[in-house]
Design a protein around this motif. Sequence first.
Motif: not given
Length: 410
Positions: A33, A75, A78, A113
């Motif tokens: 990342l 993200w 992930w 996030m």
Amino acid sequence: MNVQMGDDSGKQPRHRNLTLLRMVRGIFCLIVLVLSAFMVLVYFGFWSATGVRMISVHYSRVGTSFFFGCWLALWPFWFEKINKTKVVISGDSVPSAKRVLVIANHRTEVDWMYLWDLALRKGCIGSLRYILKSSLMKLPVFGWVFHIMEFIPVERRWEADALKLRQMLCTYKDPQDPLWLVVFPEGTDFTYFLFPFNFDFRILCVLIEQKCIRSKKYASENGLPILNNVLLPKTKGFYTCLEELRGSLDAVHKWPFNETIITLLLTVPFRALSVYDITIGYKHRCPSFLDNVFGVDPAEVHMHVRCIAIADIPESETEAASWLMDTFCDKDKLLSNFHSQGHFPCEGIESELSTAKCLANFIFVMTLTAVCTYLTFFSSIWFKIYVSSASAFLTTATYFNFRPSPIVSL
């Protein structure tokens, strides 16, 4: 004083044990990342934020939103597909509006996030902009991302932040520009989880308790409601965002659920939606950044969304502050119920992320990263000179908060 910990309780066991495999996988994913962020920044973000910006701020932002939207989408991939964190979205059905103001509670350091997971589902992940503490701009590589994405850094002191906030908001007013502006009115996270992975829970409890005591003492002295699951919101920043952007946010239409289209067209007035009020809760404990990296927590992320018409929020500062306080009282009740029931009402309004689309985006970003990495390290020396020059420019521009102005306008 007893602190109501709910899903923050460090006494709860971690959802998964930290194994060697998870540690190696997490470190590998983080390296990938960071490397992909660097390459996207230097080879694409640099030109969209400088070269294109000299011609058009709008097209610069569109290009930046596209490339960093592709990178940011790694993200949620992930979190949800690799770490197997379940994301549950509840409340109102969320329109795919391109310009909205998002207000959310701040449970832990990684709340922002998980908002990427919602924005990705609505096709707006590249449009996210945050008001964040200025110290984060000093992070290597990620600070450059925050600068190019035009996040708003603040000192958390209104005297120092007021002018800077208004100046940045004035640049956001073009209704053509994609924008999901995220505000955390509490100003800091509830759990204060910026600690090492094995941080002593007893010390954490003391810090949380001190923060809660200060918040409740202030509420008691000023005749404000006592909140157990959120901190008292700071109203000035929220009102400034609302005041500056009120005329430029999207007007998305919300229809009553059981009416026919003909009846709607004839009798029901349009309802403008431009504020998303999001309440975030975690099972079984709030995660830290390293919990996310290694995939040990959280088991589930729950987001309750309330879509609000801009006309329903008062225009005067005093009344808007009162409205925000009432909103956080509602959040406090929602979180209390969440802790006791294990879910928010009306859950399951959004489907799971498409694995095929996530993989396609992953392959696209990794291909760009591989090509750019090859050019940087194994190709002509001119690419090394270019990367060094672009890195120097991004470091300087981030430090001095510099962005080029258009020479011509399209």
